[in-house]
Design a protein around this motif. Sequence first.
Motif, short mmCIF file in Angstrom:
data_model
loop_
_atom_site.label_atom_id
_atom_site.label_comp_id
_atom_site.label_asym_id
_atom_site.label_seq_id
_atom_site.Cartn_x
_atom_site.Cartn_y
_atom_site.Cartn_z
N LEU A 31 0.87 -0.98 0.25
CA LEU A 31 -0.03 -0.27 -0.11
C LEU A 31 1.28 1.17 -0.08
N VAL A 32 0.88 1.92 -1.23
CA VAL A 32 1.51 2.70 -1.14
C VAL A 32 0.60 4.73 -0.73
N SER A 33 1.01 5.44 0.78
CA SER A 33 0.56 6.36 1.04
C SER A 33 0.34 7.48 -0.34
N LEU A 34 -0.13 8.51 -0.94
CA LEU A 34 0.43 9.37 -2.09
C LEU A 34 -0.84 10.72 -1.72
N GLY A 35 -1.08 10.81 -0.53
CA GLY A 35 -1.40 12.04 -0.04
C GLY A 35 -2.50 11.88 -0.31
N GLU A 36 -2.48 13.72 -0.99
CA GLU A 36 -4.31 14.09 -1.46
C GLU A 36 -4.48 13.35 -2.41
N ARG A 37 -3.97 12.78 -3.42
CA ARG A 37 -3.66 11.99 -4.77
C ARG A 37 -4.16 10.66 -4.28
N GLY A 38 -4.17 9.91 -2.86
CA GLY A 38 -5.50 8.42 -2.92
C GLY A 38 -4.32 7.08 -2.23
N LEU A 39 -4.80 6.19 -2.43
CA LEU A 39 -4.02 5.04 -1.90
C LEU A 39 -3.99 4.02 -2.98
N LEU A 40 -2.81 3.69 -3.38
CA LEU A 40 -2.54 2.72 -4.53
C LEU A 40 -1.68 1.65 -3.97
N GLY A 41 -2.62 0.45 -4.28
CA GLY A 41 -2.21 -0.92 -3.97
C GLY A 41 -1.78 -1.40 -4.91
N VAL A 42 -1.17 -2.46 -4.47
CA VAL A 42 -0.20 -3.56 -5.72
C VAL A 42 0.08 -4.56 -4.93
N LYS A 43 -1.08 -5.87 -5.92
CA LYS A 43 -1.21 -7.12 -5.64
C LYS A 43 -0.38 -8.26 -6.38
N GLY A 44 0.65 -8.24 -6.92
CA GLY A 44 1.11 -9.48 -7.49
C GLY A 44 0.78 -8.06 -9.22
N GLU A 45 0.45 -8.75 -10.41
CA GLU A 45 0.07 -8.21 -11.03
C GLU A 45 -0.84 -7.03 -11.39
N GLU A 46 -1.22 -7.56 -10.09
CA GLU A 46 -2.65 -5.95 -10.14
C GLU A 46 -2.18 -4.43 -9.93
N ALA A 47 -2.93 -3.57 -9.42
CA ALA A 47 -2.32 -2.54 -9.14
C ALA A 47 -4.25 -1.49 -8.73
N TRP A 48 -4.00 -0.71 -7.65
CA TRP A 48 -5.68 -0.15 -7.96
C TRP A 48 -5.74 1.57 -7.21
N LEU A 49 -5.73 2.30 -8.08
CA LEU A 49 -5.94 3.44 -6.63
C LEU A 49 -7.20 3.48 -6.61
N VAL A 50 -7.43 4.41 -4.98
CA VAL A 50 -8.51 5.04 -4.57
C VAL A 50 -8.31 6.44 -4.33
N PRO A 51 -8.79 7.61 -5.40
CA PRO A 51 -8.22 8.60 -5.39
C PRO A 51 -8.71 9.40 -4.12
N GLY A 52 -8.24 10.21 -3.95
CA GLY A 52 -8.49 11.07 -2.26
C GLY A 52 -9.98 11.70 -2.47
N LEU A 53 -10.43 12.18 -1.15
CA LEU A 53 -11.51 13.25 -1.34
C LEU A 53 -11.00 13.62 -0.75
N ALA A 54 -11.69 14.95 -1.36
CA ALA A 54 -11.61 17.02 -0.48
C ALA A 54 -12.11 16.66 0.51
N VAL A 55 -11.41 16.97 1.87
CA VAL A 55 -12.34 16.77 3.21
C VAL A 55 -10.69 18.29 3.89
N PRO A 56 -11.80 18.23 5.15
CA PRO A 56 -10.54 19.44 5.72
C PRO A 56 -9.42 18.56 6.41
#
Length: 314
Positions: free
Chosen positions: A223-248
């Motif tokens: 799991l790679v934290s990207l700050g306001e850009r979100g969270l990147l996750g890698v499992k083998g050849e899979e890669a997924w991004l959870v884009p960050g939300l605009a929050v205070p």
Amino acid sequence: MSFDRIATLTLNPAIDLSLHTDTLRHESLNRVLSEREEAGGKGVNVSRLLSRLDVPNHAVALCGLENLPYYQSLLPDEVDFRPIPFPGKIRENITLTSEDGTLIKLDRSGTFSPGDALPRLEALLLSLFSGISSGLLLVCGSLPNGLAAQEVCALLSRIASLHPVHLGLDTLAFSLPQLQELRPLFLKPNEYELAKLLGIEGGTRELSALAKAARRLPAAFVLVSLGERGLLGVKGEEAWLVPGLAVPVRSTVAAGDSTAAGFSLALQRDMPFPQALRLAAACGTAAVTKPGSGMGGPEEIKEYFSKLTVEAVR
């Protein structure tokens, strides 16, 4: 995947003092508007959130005796705290934030006199994971001055060789060869820590390049934290991004710890990897809206989970 027992290990806990001021101006009177003091350290923070989410766990920590009673008085009652005391002092961290968003962090050093602390720590961990079919040990945060990474690596290797214990690591304490020895279940660096660990000059911010770099790490999940850009996750050849939300954003102190706790909960629930990332990101998102090392509650996390999306990274 589910675990009979979950424990966190904090080798360098801290008393976290957070002060929120009207201003932070040099050579000027800055008034404190609010303050909070908490028992911190990354692993203890993970345990706090897991306990809040009704996940039984044990919080193991190396603690200096000098201020251990005060540290324990700051812990929520629901945390099952298992200290390994030694002669010395738990460090103290001070975070200053102001109304205009200025942030200043001051980390003080504690004192570490190991004595027989490591053998006692190993004995406690062996006892906790005895007789189980599957366990998870989350090792989080820095090492105190005077404790070598190789000592900790050897201790963790012995634990994993004697009991069916998976490791989750949220720490920069170990080198790449040591990580290859430990073979953790998951790792949670941020993008700058990932570049540092792999010796990537200048780093990279392109998602596919970050995913390719994460695949070089010896872990089933990264799991790679990207700050306001979100969270990147890698499992083998899979890669997924959870884009960050605009929050205070009020504080990022416990964001990474909350993310690690959320992913651990998702593994415990056997959630598909993309949804596990969403839950981890929801926990991290809730945390940044809180002051100091505050964390979200179940309802907030559920709300953020419903708003977050996940997309494949090519």
